[in-house]
Write a protein that holds these residues in place. Structure first.
Motif, PDB file in Angstrom:
ATOM      1  N   ALA A   1       1.172  -1.040   0.207  1.00 22.65           N
ATOM      2  CA  ALA A   1      -0.248  -0.246  -0.143  1.00 22.65           C
ATOM      3  C   ALA A   1       0.973   1.264   0.036  1.00 22.65           C
ATOM      4  N   ALA A   2       2.222   1.077   0.354  1.00 21.42           N
ATOM      5  CA  ALA A   2       3.231   2.440   0.910  1.00 21.42           C
ATOM      6  C   ALA A   2       3.512   2.609  -0.502  1.00 21.42           C
ATOM      7  N   LEU A   3       4.252   0.869  -1.071  1.00 28.63           N
ATOM      8  CA  LEU A   3       3.935   1.646  -2.584  1.00 28.63           C
ATOM      9  C   LEU A   3       3.996   2.463  -4.208  1.00 28.63           C
ATOM     10  N   ARG A   4       2.121   1.982  -4.332  1.00 30.24           N
ATOM     11  CA  ARG A   4       1.588   2.122  -4.358  1.00 30.24           C
ATOM     12  C   ARG A   4       1.436   3.758  -3.917  1.00 30.24           C
ATOM     13  N   TYR A   5       0.860   3.936  -3.387  1.00 32.00           N
ATOM     14  CA  TYR A   5       1.216   5.462  -2.621  1.00 32.00           C
ATOM     15  C   TYR A   5       1.952   6.398  -3.775  1.00 32.00           C
ATOM     16  N   LEU A   6       3.304   6.141  -3.181  1.00 31.63           N
ATOM     17  CA  LEU A   6       5.131   5.884  -3.505  1.00 31.63           C
ATOM     18  C   LEU A   6       5.047   6.702  -4.858  1.00 31.63           C
ATOM     19  N   ASN A   7       4.943   5.772  -5.867  1.00 31.11           N
ATOM     20  CA  ASN A   7       4.993   5.435  -6.775  1.00 31.11           C
ATOM     21  C   ASN A   7       3.872   6.490  -8.028  1.00 31.11           C
ATOM     22  N   GLU A   8       3.118   6.822  -7.166  1.00 31.96           N
ATOM     23  CA  GLU A   8       1.910   7.782  -7.412  1.00 31.96           C
ATOM     24  C   GLU A   8       2.459   9.116  -7.243  1.00 31.96           C
ATOM     25  N   VAL A   9       2.829   9.514  -6.008  1.00 30.51           N
ATOM     26  CA  VAL A   9       2.467  10.460  -5.765  1.00 30.51           C
ATOM     27  C   VAL A   9       3.877  11.534  -6.844  1.00 30.51           C
ATOM     28  N   SER A  10       3.555  13.178  -6.958  1.00 29.82           N
ATOM     29  CA  SER A  10       3.827  13.787  -7.739  1.00 29.82           C
ATOM     30  C   SER A  10       5.624  14.039  -7.155  1.00 29.82           C
ATOM     31  N   LEU A  11       6.231  14.546  -7.010  1.00 29.43           N
ATOM     32  CA  LEU A  11       7.492  14.453  -6.362  1.00 29.43           C
ATOM     33  C   LEU A  11       7.822  16.379  -6.035  1.00 29.43           C
ATOM     34  N   ASP A  12       6.998  17.003  -6.400  1.00 27.06           N
ATOM     35  CA  ASP A  12       6.939  17.880  -6.589  1.00 27.06           C
ATOM     36  C   ASP A  12       6.107  18.347  -5.102  1.00 27.06           C
TER      37      ASP A  12
ATOM     38  N   HIS B   1       0.549   7.769   5.341  1.00 25.02           N
ATOM     39  CA  HIS B   1       0.048   7.275   6.810  1.00 25.02           C
ATOM     40  C   HIS B   1      -1.112   7.245   6.050  1.00 25.02           C
ATOM     41  N   ASP B   2      -2.492   7.900   5.213  1.00 24.90           N
ATOM     42  CA  ASP B   2      -3.650   8.279   5.279  1.00 24.90           C
ATOM     43  C   ASP B   2      -3.970   7.201   4.010  1.00 24.90           C
ATOM     44  N   ALA B   3      -2.921   7.143   2.810  1.00 25.45           N
ATOM     45  CA  ALA B   3      -3.082   5.509   2.052  1.00 25.45           C
ATOM     46  C   ALA B   3      -3.167   4.524   2.615  1.00 25.45           C
ATOM     47  N   MET B   4      -1.943   3.999   3.550  1.00 25.56           N
ATOM     48  CA  MET B   4      -2.078   3.044   3.825  1.00 25.56           C
ATOM     49  C   MET B   4      -3.215   3.142   5.093  1.00 25.56           C
ATOM     50  N   ARG B   5      -3.534   3.239   5.045  1.00 23.26           N
ATOM     51  CA  ARG B   5      -4.991   3.014   6.739  1.00 23.26           C
ATOM     52  C   ARG B   5      -6.046   2.244   5.948  1.00 23.26           C
ATOM     53  N   GLY B   6      -6.237   1.553   7.120  1.00 22.94           N
ATOM     54  CA  GLY B   6      -7.029  -0.033   7.052  1.00 22.94           C
ATOM     55  C   GLY B   6      -6.068  -1.760   6.770  1.00 22.94           C
ATOM     56  N   THR B   7      -4.582  -1.243   6.285  1.00 25.87           N
ATOM     57  CA  THR B   7      -3.684  -2.405   6.802  1.00 25.87           C
ATOM     58  C   THR B   7      -2.908  -1.594   7.772  1.00 25.87           C
ATOM     59  N   ARG B   8      -2.005  -3.030   8.255  1.00 22.14           N
ATOM     60  CA  ARG B   8      -1.907  -3.329   9.707  1.00 22.14           C
ATOM     61  C   ARG B   8      -0.964  -2.487   9.757  1.00 22.14           C
ATOM     62  N   GLY B   9      -0.271  -1.725   8.939  1.00 22.83           N
ATOM     63  CA  GLY B   9       0.579  -0.526   9.589  1.00 22.83           C
ATOM     64  C   GLY B   9       2.147  -0.662   8.890  1.00 22.83           C
ATOM     65  N   ALA B  10       3.030  -0.031   9.271  1.00 21.91           N
ATOM     66  CA  ALA B  10       4.326  -0.314   8.955  1.00 21.91           C
ATOM     67  C   ALA B  10       5.247   1.061   9.653  1.00 21.91           C
ATOM     68  N   ALA B  11       6.879   0.536   9.885  1.00 23.20           N
ATOM     69  CA  ALA B  11       7.527   1.486  10.073  1.00 23.20           C
ATOM     70  C   ALA B  11       8.489   2.139   9.211  1.00 23.20           C
ATOM     71  N   GLY B  12       8.983   2.939   8.138  1.00 23.46           N
ATOM     72  CA  GLY B  12       9.131   3.707   7.128  1.00 23.46           C
ATOM     73  C   GLY B  12      10.555   4.627   7.566  1.00 23.46           C
ATOM     74  N   ALA B  13      11.643   4.598   6.193  1.00 21.61           N
ATOM     75  CA  ALA B  13      11.509   5.980   5.709  1.00 21.61           C
ATOM     76  C   ALA B  13      11.650   6.060   5.173  1.00 21.61           C
ATOM     77  N   VAL B  14      11.826   7.725   4.640  1.00 22.46           N
ATOM     78  CA  VAL B  14      11.370   7.915   3.406  1.00 22.46           C
ATOM     79  C   VAL B  14      12.372   9.423   3.381  1.00 22.46           C
TER      80      VAL B  14
END
Ligand SMILES: [Mn+2]
Length: 188
Positions: A52-63, A74-87
């Motif tokens: 779910a995180a990757l789906r969002y990261l692939n689509e978000v504008s880099l601007d 965070h919102d895009a991942m709601r409904g999943t078990r959740g994750a730690a992450g560094a961006v």
């Protein structure tokens, strides 16, 4: 900034689903997005959170600003078990970084005063602590999940390519009982 990236990731021993994911994307203006996502625990549910995180990261504008990107991730991942992450978001020599939970960023030859944000992506994060800094080139960014024990041999791989360094670090520091991921970016 020109960037050379490598990554390596393995699931927990005996598990086919991997709840960890490395991520790298660069647009035609050399804006770059780097991430390591560690879905809570391991197995298929952890993998769904990471995907779910990757789906969002692939689509978000880099601007998009980091102050906007992290809450939307965070919102895009709601409904999943959740994750730690560094961006990390890199534009020219400017770096914005944010880490939620136990994914670490260890810059080499660069000072990135990043304070980890408490919480779980997709579940609950009170405050995203975004750190912004200007990179002195060349430098190396090392990001890794807690499936690696303290990777003290990072300096030993200084002369190796990002991919060889990732493979070496994973081989040497991986914990077999958790998914493990390392991503390295060399910025020239
Ligand atoms: Mn983990």
């Amino acid at each position: 900034m020109k960037m050379l990236v490598g990554h390596a990731s393995l699931p927990k021993v005996g598990e086919s689903a991997n709840g960890d994911r490395p991520f790298f994307r660069q647009d035609d203006r050399e804006q770059s997005l780097l991430a390591v996502i560690d879905g809570l625990g391991h197995g298929p549910e952890a993998e769904l959170a990471a995907l779910a995180a990757l789906r969002y990261l692939n689509e978000v504008s880099l601007d998009t600003s980091m102050d906007q990107l992290m809450p939307t991730l965070h919102d895009a991942m709601r409904g999943t078990r959740g994750a730690a992450g560094a961006v990390c978001l890199v534009r020219g020599k400017e770096l914005w970084a944010c880490s939620v939970g136990n994914v670490e960023l260890r810059p080499q030859r660069a000072d990135v005063p990043l304070v980890s944000s408490a919480g779980i992506l997709g579940v609950r994060v009170q405050k995203f602590r975004v750190c912004k800094t200007t990179l002195a080139s060349p430098c190396r960014l090392v990001m890794f999940s807690d499936g690696l024990t303290n990777p003290t041999s990072i300096p030993e791989f200084q002369g190796a390519s990002p991919q060889l360094a990732c493979d070496g670090l994973l081989r040497r520091h991986r914990r077999s009982y958790d998914d493990a991921t390392v991503l390295i970016a060399d910025l020239e």
